[in-house]
Design a protein around this motif. Sequence first.
Motif, PDB file in Angstrom:
ATOM      1  N   ALA A  52      25.768  -5.075 -14.157  1.00  0.00           N
ATOM      2  CA  ALA A  52      25.118  -3.858 -14.120  1.00  0.00           C
ATOM      3  C   ALA A  52      26.025  -2.549 -13.783  1.00  0.00           C
ATOM      4  O   ALA A  52      25.362  -1.883 -14.139  1.00  0.00           O
ATOM      5  N   ARG A  53      26.483  -2.701 -12.795  1.00  0.00           N
ATOM      6  CA  ARG A  53      27.383  -2.429 -11.609  1.00  0.00           C
ATOM      7  C   ARG A  53      28.574  -1.277 -12.061  1.00  0.00           C
ATOM      8  O   ARG A  53      29.300  -0.812 -12.140  1.00  0.00           O
ATOM      9  N   ASN A  54      29.278  -2.387 -13.582  1.00  0.00           N
ATOM     10  CA  ASN A  54      30.545  -2.056 -13.562  1.00  0.00           C
ATOM     11  C   ASN A  54      30.753  -2.085 -15.177  1.00  0.00           C
ATOM     12  O   ASN A  54      31.184  -3.183 -15.198  1.00  0.00           O
ATOM     13  N   PRO A  55      30.240  -1.942 -16.328  1.00  0.00           N
ATOM     14  CA  PRO A  55      29.905  -1.731 -17.557  1.00  0.00           C
ATOM     15  C   PRO A  55      31.116  -1.705 -18.247  1.00  0.00           C
ATOM     16  O   PRO A  55      31.378  -2.389 -19.599  1.00  0.00           O
ATOM     17  N   ARG A  56      32.543  -0.710 -17.766  1.00  0.00           N
ATOM     18  CA  ARG A  56      33.044  -0.569 -18.405  1.00  0.00           C
ATOM     19  C   ARG A  56      34.123  -2.213 -18.459  1.00  0.00           C
ATOM     20  O   ARG A  56      35.749  -1.426 -19.773  1.00  0.00           O
ATOM     21  N   VAL A  57      33.809  -2.639 -17.588  1.00  0.00           N
ATOM     22  CA  VAL A  57      34.624  -4.553 -17.627  1.00  0.00           C
ATOM     23  C   VAL A  57      34.859  -4.852 -19.061  1.00  0.00           C
ATOM     24  O   VAL A  57      36.048  -5.182 -19.316  1.00  0.00           O
ATOM     25  N   ILE A  58      33.731  -4.483 -20.003  1.00  0.00           N
ATOM     26  CA  ILE A  58      33.296  -5.109 -21.283  1.00  0.00           C
ATOM     27  C   ILE A  58      32.924  -4.571 -22.278  1.00  0.00           C
ATOM     28  O   ILE A  58      33.696  -4.300 -23.851  1.00  0.00           O
ATOM     29  N   VAL A  59      33.082  -3.145 -21.669  1.00  0.00           N
ATOM     30  CA  VAL A  59      32.141  -2.152 -22.815  1.00  0.00           C
ATOM     31  C   VAL A  59      33.392  -0.916 -22.683  1.00  0.00           C
ATOM     32  O   VAL A  59      32.897  -0.168 -21.226  1.00  0.00           O
ATOM     33  N   LYS A  60      33.551  -0.484 -22.978  1.00  0.00           N
ATOM     34  CA  LYS A  60      34.660   1.032 -23.076  1.00  0.00           C
ATOM     35  C   LYS A  60      34.234   2.341 -23.829  1.00  0.00           C
ATOM     36  O   LYS A  60      33.533   2.459 -25.127  1.00  0.00           O
ATOM     37  N   ASP A  61      33.639   3.406 -23.317  1.00  0.00           N
ATOM     38  CA  ASP A  61      32.978   4.373 -23.717  1.00  0.00           C
ATOM     39  C   ASP A  61      33.930   5.073 -24.621  1.00  0.00           C
ATOM     40  O   ASP A  61      35.720   5.681 -23.652  1.00  0.00           O
ATOM     41  N   LEU A  62      34.191   5.210 -25.542  1.00  0.00           N
ATOM     42  CA  LEU A  62      35.325   5.863 -26.599  1.00  0.00           C
ATOM     43  C   LEU A  62      34.639   7.279 -27.153  1.00  0.00           C
ATOM     44  O   LEU A  62      35.540   8.193 -27.594  1.00  0.00           O
ATOM     45  N   GLY A  63      33.630   8.061 -26.501  1.00  0.00           N
ATOM     46  CA  GLY A  63      33.144   9.004 -26.544  1.00  0.00           C
ATOM     47  C   GLY A  63      32.672   9.409 -27.684  1.00  0.00           C
ATOM     48  O   GLY A  63      32.472  10.301 -28.296  1.00  0.00           O
TER      49      GLY A  63
END
Length: 226
Positions: A52-63
């Motif tokens: 919840a505090r580090n979503p980029r660990v498994i989800v990458k925002d590609l814009g």
Amino acid sequence: MLKLMLLVVLASGVITAFVDGTVLAFTGFMEIGAYILGLHLFFRYPFTWFLARNPRVIVKDLGCGFFRPSGMVKFRTWREETFEAPFIEFDPYISFHVNPKGPVSYKLLLRHRYTGWQTTVAQVADVHKVELYAHWDELQRYMDVSQPLPDVPALEKYRHLDPTTAEYDAAGKRGRPANYWATLDLTWWESEGYPAHLKAIKEFPWSTLEDRMEKSVPNLAEAAMV
């Protein structure tokens, strides 16, 4: 899945102990169950808290998204690659799907006219197919900067940030309070508002609306018939 595994292990231990008549087999299964329970607690609490505090660990925002100011559409193709093109270059179509368990669903997709890349906009059950027409109309109005933003809950708090919408609302053309959706009576909406909303969608003459995508390319309709 972890709960199911824990239940299976517990049942296996009880059955084995009953058949063999020994406590040792039951104890062994309980040790396995303890490990599974530990995994369940780990993924349920500390791991969830961390994600919840580090979503980029498994989800990458590609814009990716539909960008109203620029009129561009960007979506993921495969792996971490993306495709981007003007919204006006996409053609909509509805696809029919039979799910493994039998129910039928429909998808509204946008297919890029010149490359074949496509993305899904919405998916509904077969009885709500007509809602896809409303989804398409909403998306077209969202991407058209000459029109105000669609009056939907998700966009209400951003209406003042869009110049066309702010001017539209300031002129009193919206006909609703600025916080209409935020303060809506949910009990009324579920009992009366939403049924009336669906009825209006089903009865609306969607075929009479202008096809802006068709008009974006000269003689597109004639070429499609060749």
